[in-house]
Design a protein around this motif. Structure first.
Motif, PDB file in Angstrom:
ATOM      1  N   VAL A  29      22.077 -27.516  29.803  1.00 26.43           N
ATOM      2  CA  VAL A  29      23.360 -27.056  30.041  1.00 26.43           C
ATOM      3  C   VAL A  29      24.387 -27.763  29.404  1.00 26.43           C
ATOM      4  N   PRO A  30      25.129 -27.539  28.377  1.00 28.41           N
ATOM      5  CA  PRO A  30      26.325 -28.541  27.992  1.00 28.41           C
ATOM      6  C   PRO A  30      27.255 -28.509  29.268  1.00 28.41           C
ATOM      7  N   ALA A  31      27.628 -30.089  29.084  1.00 27.59           N
ATOM      8  CA  ALA A  31      28.777 -30.310  30.079  1.00 27.59           C
ATOM      9  C   ALA A  31      29.830 -29.335  30.378  1.00 27.59           C
ATOM     10  N   ALA A  32      30.222 -28.981  29.059  1.00 29.03           N
ATOM     11  CA  ALA A  32      31.594 -27.874  29.146  1.00 29.03           C
ATOM     12  C   ALA A  32      31.002 -26.609  29.801  1.00 29.03           C
ATOM     13  N   SER A  33      29.907 -26.332  29.661  1.00 29.75           N
ATOM     14  CA  SER A  33      29.259 -24.971  30.024  1.00 29.75           C
ATOM     15  C   SER A  33      28.809 -24.999  31.730  1.00 29.75           C
ATOM     16  N   ALA A  34      28.553 -25.932  32.111  1.00 29.35           N
ATOM     17  CA  ALA A  34      28.064 -26.166  33.295  1.00 29.35           C
ATOM     18  C   ALA A  34      29.116 -25.315  34.665  1.00 29.35           C
ATOM     19  N   PRO A  35      28.523 -24.852  35.370  1.00 25.31           N
ATOM     20  CA  PRO A  35      29.355 -24.240  36.342  1.00 25.31           C
ATOM     21  C   PRO A  35      30.142 -25.362  37.276  1.00 25.31           C
ATOM     22  N   ARG A  51      27.084 -15.298  51.964  1.00 28.55           N
ATOM     23  CA  ARG A  51      26.117 -14.300  51.723  1.00 28.55           C
ATOM     24  C   ARG A  51      26.025 -13.462  50.681  1.00 28.55           C
ATOM     25  N   SER A  52      24.902 -13.155  50.214  1.00 29.50           N
ATOM     26  CA  SER A  52      24.815 -12.091  48.950  1.00 29.50           C
ATOM     27  C   SER A  52      24.822 -12.685  47.740  1.00 29.50           C
ATOM     28  N   ILE A  53      25.121 -13.929  47.893  1.00 32.25           N
ATOM     29  CA  ILE A  53      24.786 -14.738  46.512  1.00 32.25           C
ATOM     30  C   ILE A  53      23.577 -15.716  46.946  1.00 32.25           C
ATOM     31  N   ASN A  54      22.542 -15.675  46.158  1.00 29.63           N
ATOM     32  CA  ASN A  54      21.620 -16.473  46.410  1.00 29.63           C
ATOM     33  C   ASN A  54      21.296 -17.547  45.281  1.00 29.63           C
ATOM     34  N   PRO A  55      21.625 -18.741  45.565  1.00 32.59           N
ATOM     35  CA  PRO A  55      21.574 -19.813  44.498  1.00 32.59           C
ATOM     36  C   PRO A  55      20.288 -20.098  43.856  1.00 32.59           C
ATOM     37  N   GLN A  56      19.269 -19.811  44.580  1.00 30.78           N
ATOM     38  CA  GLN A  56      17.802 -19.822  44.072  1.00 30.78           C
ATOM     39  C   GLN A  56      17.709 -18.794  42.998  1.00 30.78           C
ATOM     40  N   ASP A  57      18.370 -17.815  42.800  1.00 34.36           N
ATOM     41  CA  ASP A  57      18.143 -16.555  41.776  1.00 34.36           C
ATOM     42  C   ASP A  57      18.613 -17.079  40.399  1.00 34.36           C
ATOM     43  N   VAL A  58      19.587 -18.157  40.486  1.00 33.44           N
ATOM     44  CA  VAL A  58      20.196 -18.624  39.106  1.00 33.44           C
ATOM     45  C   VAL A  58      19.237 -19.598  38.452  1.00 33.44           C
ATOM     46  N   ASP A  59      19.173 -19.067  37.044  1.00 31.37           N
ATOM     47  CA  ASP A  59      18.283 -19.964  36.137  1.00 31.37           C
ATOM     48  C   ASP A  59      19.276 -21.198  35.475  1.00 31.37           C
ATOM     49  N   ARG A  60      19.168 -22.017  36.159  1.00 31.55           N
ATOM     50  CA  ARG A  60      20.075 -23.348  35.670  1.00 31.55           C
ATOM     51  C   ARG A  60      19.769 -23.899  34.119  1.00 31.55           C
ATOM     52  N   SER A  61      18.607 -23.346  33.805  1.00 33.60           N
ATOM     53  CA  SER A  61      18.033 -23.922  32.433  1.00 33.60           C
ATOM     54  C   SER A  61      18.994 -23.363  31.275  1.00 33.60           C
ATOM     55  N   VAL A  62      19.542 -22.150  31.556  1.00 32.87           N
ATOM     56  CA  VAL A  62      20.289 -21.487  30.591  1.00 32.87           C
ATOM     57  C   VAL A  62      21.723 -21.710  30.971  1.00 32.87           C
ATOM     58  N   SER A  63      22.509 -21.738  29.946  1.00 32.16           N
ATOM     59  CA  SER A  63      24.182 -21.924  29.898  1.00 32.16           C
ATOM     60  C   SER A  63      24.535 -20.985  30.466  1.00 32.16           C
ATOM     61  N   PRO A  64      25.659 -20.799  31.353  1.00 34.42           N
ATOM     62  CA  PRO A  64      26.045 -19.207  31.656  1.00 34.42           C
ATOM     63  C   PRO A  64      27.141 -18.982  30.376  1.00 34.42           C
ATOM     64  N   ALA A 683      36.410 -19.937  33.953  1.00 34.63           N
ATOM     65  CA  ALA A 683      35.703 -19.986  35.532  1.00 34.63           C
ATOM     66  C   ALA A 683      34.524 -20.931  34.912  1.00 34.63           C
ATOM     67  N   PHE A 684      33.912 -20.794  34.008  1.00 35.70           N
ATOM     68  CA  PHE A 684      32.799 -21.584  33.540  1.00 35.70           C
ATOM     69  C   PHE A 684      32.963 -22.673  32.567  1.00 35.70           C
ATOM     70  N   GLY A 685      34.127 -22.912  32.074  1.00 38.28           N
ATOM     71  CA  GLY A 685      34.406 -23.663  31.224  1.00 38.28           C
ATOM     72  C   GLY A 685      33.794 -23.317  29.850  1.00 38.28           C
ATOM     73  N   CYS A 686      33.790 -22.229  29.450  1.00 44.02           N
ATOM     74  CA  CYS A 686      33.192 -21.751  28.028  1.00 44.02           C
ATOM     75  C   CYS A 686      34.097 -22.101  26.924  1.00 44.02           C
ATOM     76  N   GLN A 687      33.573 -22.421  25.711  1.00 44.08           N
ATOM     77  CA  GLN A 687      34.185 -22.795  24.694  1.00 44.08           C
ATOM     78  C   GLN A 687      33.999 -21.767  23.534  1.00 44.08           C
ATOM     79  N   PRO A 688      35.044 -21.812  22.467  1.00 43.75           N
ATOM     80  CA  PRO A 688      34.969 -21.164  21.432  1.00 43.75           C
ATOM     81  C   PRO A 688      33.505 -21.267  20.668  1.00 43.75           C
ATOM     82  N   GLY A 689      32.647 -20.290  20.171  1.00 40.77           N
ATOM     83  CA  GLY A 689      31.489 -20.577  19.353  1.00 40.77           C
ATOM     84  C   GLY A 689      30.311 -20.125  20.287  1.00 40.77           C
TER      85      GLY A 689
END
Length: 703
Positions: A29-35, A51-64, A683-689
């Motif tokens: 995950v690029p630094a600019a895209s990390a949560p 509650r209701s958000i489970n961090p274990q479900d998140v796939d951190r190998s993919v950029s948000p 919110a997630f630091g996403c960049q153009p492109g």
């Protein structure tokens, strides 16, 4: 509606907009895209809450910022394959299982209470469920309790007796030829009208009859096998059964050719054709509308609204032109295929084999689950009262009402600050928003089932009695005041809807449960979850269909010409975006069919995000906002939205959904709106492109 189309009585179907009501390469995950939280607003230490958000479900190998659907729930998707009895699997199914367990307990207790007072809700619910669970009795009865209705069809000897039976079939809800029922007049919403709409098809969509692609051919072949095998069960020889199946396909293909497509049906003006009974009878003489209406206790009607005149002209022609024996075969099939679960197991097995080809499900749901669903559809408000007592507190109802009020205020802000809408249209929009009725949890006045007779003698008799009772309840409305207390869904339903002629949004108690709504969860989670649903339903009143109804629920154009054109242009951008989404080879989302649901997702999420920001400002001012499990409130809002739309779905079911469902697949409901929201980028630091960021020139902006 928010997630899927619900099954509703035919008379109500025209009144509700679809309810709305999901392996890639693993890059770093690029630094600019990390949560990562923005330090100035998120200095509070992480906690184990949330509650209701489970961090274990998140796939951190993919950029948000590359694929938020995979990022938000990739691990969950990997660990939750579709069970054999289902065609898709997501959080709604998990909540459905919990709800079913609660309802099963209620139903089994009612079924065990054989001493319940006759006529009481407990007696009716218990006897209906018990009769449905009596598999030995079903096998023993065979077609015994269906024979009187089959005999009526067999006794048809001329056009007049055919017309009499056609009217009766409406009361039995078989779906033969067309649908007729009572609902608010869409151009005069203070009175009830008699509505007629196209129907009569045994396959899920007209295209299955008209197209010759591999999927359509496969479904057609399975349909013919289903009919042939069912007629053999009824005693016909192989040759006779095959001939009957061919006859039905031929008749239904004529109906399909005269039917409007699902996209064409989205135009409410085209489906509003009011005429006097005499005019309609002149156009469709072989239906004999005066006799039809009189027989079904609607003889007082002087006018009717015909949804699709071309279709009804074809029906009228067919009734006179087609051999009587062929029409009788078709009507018998419509009857039998409407009640497979009330017949011996072999009949429901054949129905499931046909359903399998469409859904890809590997095995049929166990009988108690099917009977629980049937009892809910038939007597939902009788045992829904018991469900509400167990599952929905007054405090939860109040919190939900408070959320709706906040979202409504945010919607008003967005209307007032809108840059492309004139003041005249804004005033009408605000008038409509202020008139919006909100129903939460359960009806203020419960349905009265006293005139419905239910016993343990026969499940099939109960099913047909309930259909006739429901039809009579519907037609009794004609000539009376509009019932604004009526609900189109039962309290345990995990869904919601917007009803244009009533200008109301409705959220049953079944939906207001974790993970969709949790009174103990933080606001970011609830606003992203049930808040997203509330915003979705609220903005259905302003989507491409809903915007055509005014504050009183009348079909009336209250937009200036310029504003209407602006809206249409902006909506077209959304349509093009979704047309480009392709979940399977050569299969694309239909941007026109899904337009209303996509617009409600787009607008609803924007409105709700504004409501959350107001709530957070009220709570924390300009101070730090809490980071929970490494996520800011804004990030948790988007994660909550996404995690409730994660879906594993079989390819067969996905193809079926794209052809017939006004909702886009879960993955596109997740990312489609976010790709257009600068709030998400921030919110997630996403960049153009990056893939989740649309260039400014391509972004869709509605509100």
């Amino acid at each position: 509606m928010n997630h899927f189309s619900a099954s509703r009585p035919a008379a109500a179907a025209s009144l509700l907009l679809a309810l709305a009501g999901c392996a890639t390469t693993k890059p770093t995950v690029p630094a600019a895209s990390a949560p990562a939280a923005t330090p100035a607003t998120s200095a509070v230490a992480s906690s184990t809450g949330g509650r209701s958000i489970n961090p274990q479900d998140v796939d951190r190998s993919v950029s948000p910022c590359e694929d938020f659907f995979q990022f938000s729930g990739g691990n969950w998707l990997k660990n939750n394959p579709v069970p054999a009895y289902a065609s898709s699997w997501g959080p709604r199914n998990l909540l459905g299982d919990r709800t079913q367990a609660t309802l099963k307990k209620i139903l089994e207790e009612a079924a065990a209470t054989t001493s319940a007072p006759k006529g009481s809700n407990t007696q009716k619910v218990g006897d209906f469920y018990a009769s449905g669970m009596d598999s030995v009795g079903l096998e023993k009865a065979g077609l015994k309790y269906l024979q009187p209705e089959l005999a009526r069809i067999a006794a048809i000897k001329d056009l007049k007796t055919l017309q009499t039976e056609l009217a009766r079939q409406q009361t039995l809800g078989t779906g033969a030829f067309f649908r007729a029922g009572v609902g608010p007049d869409r151009k005069q919403s203070t009175v009830y009208a008699v509505n007629f709409s196209q129907g009569g098809l045994g396959m899920p969509d007209r295209d299955y009859y008209l197209k010759d692609d591999a999927r359509s051919k496969a479904v057609r072949t399975a349909y013919v096998a289903y009919m042939t095998n069912t007629f053999k069960l009824m005693g016909d020889s192989e040759a006779t059964a095959a001939k009957k199946a061919a006859t039905i396909v031929r008749l239904e293909t004529r109906l399909a050719q005269a039917s409007k497509s699902r996209v064409e049906l989205r135009d409410p003006y085209a489906s509003y054709n009011k005429m006097t009974v005499a005019e309609a009878n002149a156009q469709f003489p072989n239906i004999n509308l005066p006799a039809f209406l009189a027989q079904n206790k609607l003889g007082a009607a002087k006018e009717v609204i015909i949804g699709q005149p071309t279709f009804f002209k074809e029906v009228s022609t067919m009734l006179k032109q087609e051999p009587l024996a062929d029409v009788k075969t078709y009507m018998a099939w419509q009857l039998v295929s409407s009640v497979p679960s009330a017949l011996p197991k072999a009949y429901s097995d054949e129905a499931f084999r046909f359903a399998q080809v469409q859904s890809g499900a590997k095995q049929q749901a166990v009988r108690w689950k099917r009977m629980q669903s049937a009892t809910d559809a038939t007597l939902g408000e009788a045992f829904g009262q018991l469900y509400v007592d167990k599952a929905f507190s007054p405090a939860a109802k109040q919190k939900a009402l408070d959320m709706v009020a906040n979202i409504k205020a945010s919607m008003a802000d967005h209307i007032q600050t809108n840059t492309w809408m004139s003041d005249a249209t804004k005033q009408e929009a605000l008038k409509k928003l202020n008139a919006l009725r909100v129903k939460i949890g359960y009806p203020d006045k419960w349905k009265d089932y006293s005139a419905l007779n239910i016993t343990r003698e026969s499940y099939l008799k109960n099913v047909l009695a309930a259909r006739q009772w429901s039809y009579q309840q519907n037609v009794k409305k004609f000539g009376g005041p509009i019932d604004r207390n009526e609900w189109g869904m039962t309290p345990p339903t995990i869904n919601a809807y917007y009803n244009p002629p009533m200008n109301e949004i409705v959220f049953p108690a079944g939906y207001l449960q974790p993970p969709f709504f949790d009174p103990e969860a933080d606001d970011a989670v609830n606003y992203g979850a049930i808040g997203g649903v509330m915003g979705h339903e609220m903005t259905h009143g302003f989507d491409d269909q809903g915007r055509q109804y005014d504050s009183q629920g009348n079909l009336r154009d209250w937009w200036t010409k310029e504003d209407g054109e602006q809206f249409t242009q902006r909506a077209a951008v959304v349509g093009r975006q979704y047309d480009a989404f392709s979940p399977l080879d050569s299969v694309h989302v239909n941007g026109k069919l899904t337009m209303g649901e996509n617009l409600a997702d787009f607008a609803g999420l924007t409105i709700v995000y504004g409501a959350l920001e107001k709530q957070l400002q009220k709570q924390y001012g300009n101070g730090p906002r809490p980071v929970i499990d490494g996520f800011t409130p804004e990030q948790r809002f988007f994660l909550s939205w996404a995690q409730l739309r994660r879906t594993n779905i079989r390819p067969e079911a996905l193809r079926q959904q794209i052809l017939t469902d006004p909702h886009s697949p879960g993955q596109y409901r997740t990312i489609g709106p976010l790709m257009n929201m600068p709030q998400f980028y921030q919110a997630f630091g996403c960049q153009p492109g990056q893939k989740m960021v649309r260039p400014d020139a391509e972004r869709a902006v509605i509100w």
